[in-house]
Enzyme design. Structure first.
Site, short mmCIF file in Angstrom:
data_model
loop_
_atom_site.label_atom_id
_atom_site.label_comp_id
_atom_site.label_asym_id
_atom_site.label_seq_id
_atom_site.Cartn_x
_atom_site.Cartn_y
_atom_site.Cartn_z
N HIS A 1 55.54 15.12 18.04
CA HIS A 1 55.01 14.16 17.37
C HIS A 1 54.55 13.05 18.13
O HIS A 1 54.95 13.04 19.21
CB HIS A 1 55.63 13.90 16.04
CG HIS A 1 57.22 13.17 16.42
ND1 HIS A 1 57.43 12.14 17.06
CD2 HIS A 1 58.34 13.80 16.09
CE1 HIS A 1 58.68 11.78 17.29
NE2 HIS A 1 59.46 12.81 16.67
N HIS B 1 56.82 11.55 20.90
CA HIS B 1 57.02 12.65 22.03
C HIS B 1 55.91 12.05 22.88
O HIS B 1 55.99 12.08 24.16
CB HIS B 1 57.02 14.10 21.87
CG HIS B 1 58.23 14.61 20.75
ND1 HIS B 1 58.21 15.00 19.95
CD2 HIS B 1 59.64 14.23 21.01
CE1 HIS B 1 59.38 15.05 19.21
NE2 HIS B 1 60.29 14.86 20.00
N CYS C 1 78.74 14.96 14.91
CA CYS C 1 77.30 15.02 14.32
C CYS C 1 76.63 16.07 14.98
O CYS C 1 76.25 15.99 16.05
CB CYS C 1 76.81 13.53 14.27
SG CYS C 1 74.94 13.67 13.66
N CYS D 1 73.31 14.69 16.45
CA CYS D 1 73.32 14.16 17.84
C CYS D 1 73.96 15.04 18.69
O CYS D 1 74.03 14.74 19.83
CB CYS D 1 74.12 12.87 17.67
SG CYS D 1 73.53 11.67 16.52
N CYS E 1 76.82 8.99 10.54
CA CYS E 1 76.33 8.63 11.83
C CYS E 1 75.10 7.79 11.39
O CYS E 1 74.26 7.78 10.59
CB CYS E 1 75.81 9.98 11.99
SG CYS E 1 74.31 9.95 13.22
N HIS F 1 71.56 9.86 11.68
CA HIS F 1 71.25 10.92 10.82
C HIS F 1 71.70 10.39 9.17
O HIS F 1 71.24 11.24 8.37
CB HIS F 1 71.86 12.20 11.24
CG HIS F 1 71.21 12.39 12.47
ND1 HIS F 1 71.73 12.28 13.67
CD2 HIS F 1 69.98 13.36 12.64
CE1 HIS F 1 70.77 12.79 14.72
NE2 HIS F 1 69.96 13.58 14.06
N LYS G 1 61.64 5.03 9.48
CA LYS G 1 61.99 6.16 10.57
C LYS G 1 61.08 7.28 10.31
O LYS G 1 60.63 7.79 9.09
CB LYS G 1 63.51 6.49 10.50
CG LYS G 1 63.85 6.58 11.98
CD LYS G 1 65.33 6.88 11.98
CE LYS G 1 65.47 7.86 13.27
NZ LYS G 1 66.74 8.09 13.70
N LYS H 1 61.18 14.81 10.42
CA LYS H 1 60.65 16.16 9.76
C LYS H 1 60.89 15.97 8.22
O LYS H 1 60.35 16.39 7.41
CB LYS H 1 61.12 17.21 10.81
CG LYS H 1 60.35 18.37 10.47
CD LYS H 1 60.81 19.44 11.24
CE LYS H 1 60.35 20.80 10.86
NZ LYS H 1 61.01 22.04 11.66
O1 ME8 Z 1 66.93 13.49 22.75
N1 ME8 Z 1 59.26 6.89 18.70
O2 ME8 Z 1 65.50 15.11 22.60
P1 ME8 Z 1 64.29 14.53 21.38
C1 ME8 Z 1 59.41 6.78 20.19
N2 ME8 Z 1 66.59 16.60 24.02
N3 ME8 Z 1 59.83 7.99 20.99
C2 ME8 Z 1 60.26 8.91 20.31
C3 ME8 Z 1 60.27 9.14 18.85
C4 ME8 Z 1 59.87 7.89 18.17
N4 ME8 Z 1 59.87 7.53 16.73
N5 ME8 Z 1 60.82 10.06 18.57
C5 ME8 Z 1 61.05 10.73 19.58
C6 ME8 Z 1 66.47 14.57 22.94
N6 ME8 Z 1 60.65 10.08 20.88
C7 ME8 Z 1 67.08 15.18 24.05
C8 ME8 Z 1 66.76 14.52 25.45
S1 ME8 Z 1 67.03 14.34 28.06
C9 ME8 Z 1 67.90 15.04 29.22
C10 ME8 Z 1 67.43 15.15 26.62
C11 ME8 Z 1 60.78 10.41 22.20
O3 ME8 Z 1 63.38 15.86 21.17
C12 ME8 Z 1 61.53 9.60 22.98
O4 ME8 Z 1 61.30 9.73 24.52
O5 ME8 Z 1 65.03 14.17 20.33
C13 ME8 Z 1 63.08 9.97 22.66
O6 ME8 Z 1 63.98 9.30 23.84
C14 ME8 Z 1 62.66 11.38 22.80
O7 ME8 Z 1 61.59 11.52 22.12
C15 ME8 Z 1 64.02 12.13 21.99
O8 ME8 Z 1 63.27 13.32 21.95
#
Ligand code: ME8
Length: 639
Positions: A19, A22, A127, A130, A144, A147, A296, A299
């Site tokens: 989304h 990312h 959790c 997380c 949490c 969540h 927030k 999904k």
């Molecule tokens: O945490 N606003 O993966 P994840 C801005 N796999 N950035 C956002 C966002 C939002 N609303 N939502 C997600 C993980 N992001 C782990 C990471 S690293 C070794 C492991 C972006 O799929 C942002 O970069 O939940 C956030 O830190 C990341 O997606 C979390 O992605």
């Protein structure tokens, strides 16, 4: 190139499709990577997917696939998306890659040998969202905070990483390197967390509960905790321990994450690195969250904003520009499509697009597309030059400290100045009175645009390259470096300056509603499908006589809202009536080269006889004239 730069994004969980959150992180990383490329610096840009753990197994089960099938599919969605957003990474890592798994086992063995891993019974609140245990102090009303669910109480024997051993070292390191974690608010957050004793980190999961993970090198019955696995991607991707890339780039590592994963990156990871005998990363850059109408995005709430939905309607570069300009790095931002439309119309279509279009039209009209030699410059010219050159220094400072939106604001400040310079110099008046002065003014406009185009490349690579091509420069994109941009007058165009249709067509206000209606119906894109056209023979096709024409005059047709009367030079002059009024300004068309069907039977439209038809493509953004990519002789046959 003396320096290196290594930028990473988080590796995204494959439990949901990508989304705008990312997309934002990855676009910021791409922008920084491009900025350092033109600095010029040797860079390495890493992104990828995080594919192990409870969450993934749960999502795979829900979709009725095996974990492997499932992770391959969703990881593919991320990998396919990035090129569509013009994101140009060097490596895409998956935690299911063999080399990564081996590196995780190697680091676990090293940390164990160091005496930093022990086995113990543990009961805690876990959790699943997380993928970690929570201390009571971290829970809000027993839930949490991320969540809003009550963690499960889990009691089991596990392996623990002696993180507590590195607490004081970490505090000292952060204090000695004030920009280790930035912006400052996040550094303070980590330091405040470190005022309490640090608990050791549970780094395993028994296989009785979870098998989808990397088996511990020292106990077959356990898999590695997902964070201990995931964080290691940053070094495994470089070929740790012996890879050349590791030696070259690790000392310059900069991680980019959002605030949600500050703790694993700000605390677990430096402690893991220290224990494994690896130097800490150079910077942790933390950005805020994109929210939807102050809530927030998730999904489960069904309010996820999908990047390609927006790109389809508004275009890629407006989408990239909006994300980068709207968010103050480090703070949260509320996403709204209205704000996107208003930035597109004001900053892109009005300020930048019009500037490029009017400037190039003038070079065409007054100098037939050839850049004139400048004469003696006056005070206003010097001021413009000074502000353009100072912009490069300011831009560099802002980009290096991640003040990305400020770098853009600085560019727009100069765009504004250049627009004012054109207004006050009034080249159209000079054209009648003082051609030498006109040449000097046009030259200053060209040079300032050359700098603006170069500085915009990291943010909007596609549009910046279009500007550079229209300016006729020999180098574009990554080849046009900051030192070259600094050489005022150092680069003459190698081709004629060309006029092309508007870079950023304005967006009608009701586009958003149209998009929503379409998405609601779930038939997005249906109307774009090309119906199977009837086949024609080659002989039939050869009957068409298509020629390049240069528009010499464009004027209104009294009483018509849509039609423009054109005089087109195809070696002879033709009058053509075209339905372009909603899409192009008459003045902007002059000098543009077009493709004309010249052997159509003449028709009378609003009383004017039209002898030919222009080729144009129509899509949701409007009408786009088909133009030759470099100037061609009027009358040239299109084959
Ligand atoms: O945490 N606003 O993966 P994840 C801005 N796999 N950035 C956002 C966002 C939002 N609303 N939502 C997600 C993980 N992001 C782990 C990471 S690293 C070794 C492991 C972006 O799929 C942002 O970069 O939940 C956030 O830190 C990341 O997606 C979390 O992605």
């Amino acid at each position: 190139m003396a320096e290196q730069y290594y930028i990473t994004t988080p590796i995204y969980y494959v439990n949901a499709e990508p989304h705008i959150g990312h997309a934002y992180s990855t676009i910021v990383a791409d922008t920084l990577n491009r900025f350092y490329t033109i600095s010029p610096t040797e860079t390495f840009f890493l992104t990828g997917t995080d594919e192990h753990g409870d969450k993934i197994v749960e999502a795979a089960q829900k979709s009725g696939q095996s974990p492997k099938e499932y992770v391959d599919r969703i990881s593919g969605m991320f990998r396919d998306l990035w090129p569509k957003l013009n994101i140009s990474y060097h490596r895409f890592i998956r935690t299911t890659d063999k080399h990564h798994q081996e590196t995780v086992r190697l680091i676990l063995s090293r940390v164990k040998e160091k005496g930093d891993i022990y086995f113990s019974e543990y009961e805690g609140r876990y959790c699943v969202g997380c993928e970690r245990f929570y201390t009571d102090r971290e829970l809000v009303d027993g839930k949490c905070p991320d969540h809003q669910t009550e963690p499960q109480v889990i009691r089991e024997a596990n392996y623990f990483f002696r993180m507590s051993r590195y607490q004081q070292w970490l505090i000292d390191h952060i204090n000695d390197h004030p920009d280790f974690i930035r912006p400052e608010r996040y550094r303070n957050e980590v330091l405040s967390f470190l005022t309490e004793p640090l608990e050791d980190l549970c780094i395993s999961r028994p296989k009785s509960r979870l098998t989808w993970g990397i088996t511990l090198p020292f106990d077959e019955n356990f898999v590695t905790y997902v964070w201990f696995d995931a964080l290691i991607n940053y070094v495994s991707a470089l070929g740790y321990p012996d890879g050349d890339l590791f030696r070259k780039f690790w000392p310059h590592a900069q991680h980019l994450v959002a605030k949600d994963i500050l703790k694993p990156h700000g605390i677990y990871w430096p402690c893991m690195l220290k224990s494994a005998g690896i130097d800490p990363y150079q910077h942790l850059n933390v950005h805020g969250y994109w929210n939807i109408s102050d809530g927030k995005m998730s999904k489960s709430l069904g309010n996820v904003v999908r990047p390609l939905d927006l790109v389809d309607v508004y275009g890629l570069d407006p989408f990239r520009y909006f994300l980068l300009r709207e968010m103050v790095f480090g703070l949260d931002s509320a996403f709204s499509e209205e704000a996107l439309v208003s930035r597109l119309n004001s900053d892109l279509a009005n300020d930048l697009g019009n500037l490029v279009s009017r400037s190039l039209t003038m070079v065409h009209r007054f100098f037939k597309g050839e850049l004139p030699e400048p004469g003696v410059s006056d005070e206003a010219d010097e001021e413009l030059k000074k502000s353009a050159l100072e912009l490069i220094d300011l831009y560099e400072r802002e980009m290096k400290t991640l003040a990305i939106h400020k770098a853009l604001m600085a560019i727009w400040e100069v765009i504004g100045r250049l627009n004012k310079y054109i207004d006050s110099m009034a080249p159209w008046v000079l054209a009648k009175s003082d051609r030498e002065r006109l040449g000097t003014v046009i030259f200053h406009i060209f040079e300032t645009l050359r700098i603006i185009g170069g500085l915009l490349w990291p943010f909007m690579p596609g549009s910046a390259e279009k500007i550079q091509e229209q300016l006729g420069l020999s180098k574009t994109g990554k080849d046009l470096t900051l030192p070259e941009l600094r050489r005022w007058g150092g680069e003459r165009p190698v081709r004629n300056i060309i006029r092309a249709p508007a870079l950023f067509p304005r967006v009608e206000k009701d586009k958003k509603e149209k998009r929503e209606k379409k998405t609601d119906r779930g038939d997005k894109g249906k109307d774009e499908q090309i119906p199977g056209p009837p086949l024609i023979s080659f002989e039939d096709f050869q009957k068409l006589d298509l020629r390049i024409g240069t528009i010499r005059e464009a004027g209104a047709i009294p009483g018509s809202r849509k039609l423009i009367r054109l005089k087109v030079d195809i070696g002879e002059e033709r009058t053509v009536v075209a339905g372009l009024k909603d899409h192009y300004k008459e003045d902007d068309l002059i000098g543009t080269q077009v493709v004309l069907v010249v052997n159509l039977a003449p028709v009378k439209l609003m009383g004017v006889e039209s002898r030919g038809m222009l080729l144009a493509a129509g899509d949701k953004a409007g009408l786009h004239l088909v133009v030759p990519d470099t100037p061609a002789l009027p009358g040239a046959r299109v084959k």
